[in-house]
Design a protein around this motif. Structure first.
Motif, short mmCIF file in Angstrom:
data_model
loop_
_atom_site.label_atom_id
_atom_site.label_comp_id
_atom_site.label_asym_id
_atom_site.label_seq_id
_atom_site.Cartn_x
_atom_site.Cartn_y
_atom_site.Cartn_z
N MET A 200 3.96 -0.72 -1.69
CA MET A 200 3.27 0.32 -2.46
C MET A 200 1.90 0.61 -1.85
N GLN A 201 1.25 -0.43 -1.37
CA GLN A 201 -0.07 -0.26 -0.77
C GLN A 201 0.03 0.52 0.54
N MET A 202 1.08 0.25 1.30
CA MET A 202 1.25 0.90 2.60
C MET A 202 1.57 2.38 2.47
N VAL A 203 2.19 2.79 1.34
CA VAL A 203 2.51 4.21 1.17
C VAL A 203 1.38 4.96 0.47
N GLY A 204 0.26 4.29 0.27
CA GLY A 204 -0.92 5.00 -0.21
C GLY A 204 -1.29 4.77 -1.66
N ALA A 205 -0.59 3.91 -2.38
CA ALA A 205 -0.93 3.65 -3.79
C ALA A 205 -2.26 2.90 -3.89
N THR A 206 -3.07 3.27 -4.87
CA THR A 206 -4.37 2.61 -5.04
C THR A 206 -4.16 1.23 -5.67
N LYS A 207 -5.17 0.35 -5.52
CA LYS A 207 -5.09 -0.99 -6.09
C LYS A 207 -4.96 -0.94 -7.61
N ARG A 208 -5.69 -0.02 -8.22
CA ARG A 208 -5.63 0.11 -9.68
C ARG A 208 -4.24 0.51 -10.14
N PHE A 209 -3.63 1.45 -9.40
CA PHE A 209 -2.29 1.92 -9.74
C PHE A 209 -1.26 0.79 -9.60
N ILE A 210 -1.42 -0.04 -8.56
CA ILE A 210 -0.49 -1.15 -8.32
C ILE A 210 -0.66 -2.24 -9.38
N ARG A 211 -1.91 -2.52 -9.74
CA ARG A 211 -2.17 -3.60 -10.70
C ARG A 211 -1.69 -3.27 -12.11
N ARG A 212 -1.79 -1.98 -12.48
CA ARG A 212 -1.56 -1.60 -13.87
C ARG A 212 -0.23 -2.09 -14.44
N PRO A 213 0.93 -1.84 -13.81
CA PRO A 213 2.21 -2.31 -14.41
C PRO A 213 2.31 -3.84 -14.51
N PHE A 214 1.73 -4.54 -13.53
CA PHE A 214 1.75 -6.00 -13.58
C PHE A 214 0.91 -6.52 -14.76
#
Length: 293
Positions: A200-214
């Motif tokens: 997800m990080q490699m395709v451009g997702a922000t850290k906040r966006f990645i953290r939110r569902p977790f």
């Protein structure tokens, strides 16, 4: 083959969820039980103190009018929880039952005295207060003697203070352990998703966006674990109330301590899982691709 692997991954994920919920449940249950003890410690300690009687003996010169006046005085005293007048005849009957024989026939007279069994409110059952109460009661005419177990009073107070201090220390240690244990369980859960995070990080997702569902998912697990801990705490309270009704721990009548502890456990479960997940995901977000292995 793919189906088998997917089933394996699904079972592994469910097992990880279960271990996280179990960790939260066990730790918060212990922490909740200790917290409930601390909140009810005064009630529990007063229950022990209030079962220590003060025996007050009158001389044979005391009249019924003096007994009536003294009973009225005890009824108005703020330090008296309850009292009972024991006549010398009643005391003789009790003694006869205990000994199994009529000692009055042997002696030819009743050597016992009219007395009061006085039970003091718990907050007054300390050495200084009891000394003042004893001095005040001795001012009453025709009182012969006041007797109570001073060593027992000191022993009860010292043990209650010691137990309370140890419970506070253990509760503090358990709080630290709970955070470490829950954090470790969540890190293992997120570890299984480290490749997904990096993708997800490699395709451009922000850290906040990645953290939110977790974070949201961990909060749900924390909520489930803390609710189970509250249910276990309610069951424990009902059990203790049934075994020790004098402590008045029933959630139906004394519900505020349970509400406070239960709310604290739910809040703690959510906060600890949120913080732990934030730092766990942050760690994998900062890893390089070759470090994932």
């Amino acid at each position: 083959m793919t189906s088998t692997y997917e089933k394996y991954q699904k079972r592994k994920l469910i097992s990880s969820y279960f271990s996280v919920i179990l960790s939260i449940f066990l730790v918060l249950s212990l922490l909740g039980a200790l917290s409930l003890f601390v909140i009810n410690s005064e009630r529990i300690s007063n229950n022990f103190r209030e079962n220590i009687p003060i025996n007050l003996f009158f001389t044979d010169n005391a009249t019924q009018k003096e007994f009536d006046q003294f009973s009225k005085k005890l009824g108005e005293a703020p330090y008296v929880k309850s009292f009972k007048f024991v006549s010398k005849e009643e005391a003789a009957e009790t003694q006869k039952e205990d000994l199994g024989e009529d000692f009055l026939e042997f002696l030819g007279y009743n050597p016992l005295q009219n007395s009061y069994d006085i039970y003091i409110n718990g907050e007054y059952v300390v050495t200084d207060s009891l000394t003042k109460i004893e001095a005040e009661l001795l001012k009453t005419p025709n009182i012969n003697e006041i007797a109570y177990d001073k060593q027992l009073v000191e022993l009860v107070n010292d043990n209650i203070k010691r137990i309370t201090n140890w419970v506070l220390i253990i509760a503090g240690i358990l709080t630290v352990i709970s955070m470490l244990l829950i954090n470790s369980s969540l890190r293992l859960l997120i570890f299984s998703s480290r490749f997904t995070i990096k993708t997800m990080q490699m395709v451009g997702a922000t850290k906040r966006f990645i953290r939110r569902p977790f974070i949201w998912h961990s909060m749900r697990l924390g909520l489930i674990g803390s609710i189970l801990a509250v249910i276990a705490l309610v069951a424990l309270t009902f059990y203790l109330d049934k075994k020790f009704p004098d402590l008045e721990l029933s959630p139906t009548t004394n519900y505020m301590p349970l509400v406070i502890v239960g709310s604290g456990l739910i809040l703690a479960g959510i906060i600890i899982t949120t913080i732990s997940t934030f730092f766990a995901t942050q760690r994998f977000l900062n890893l390089k691709s070759d470090e994932l292995y």
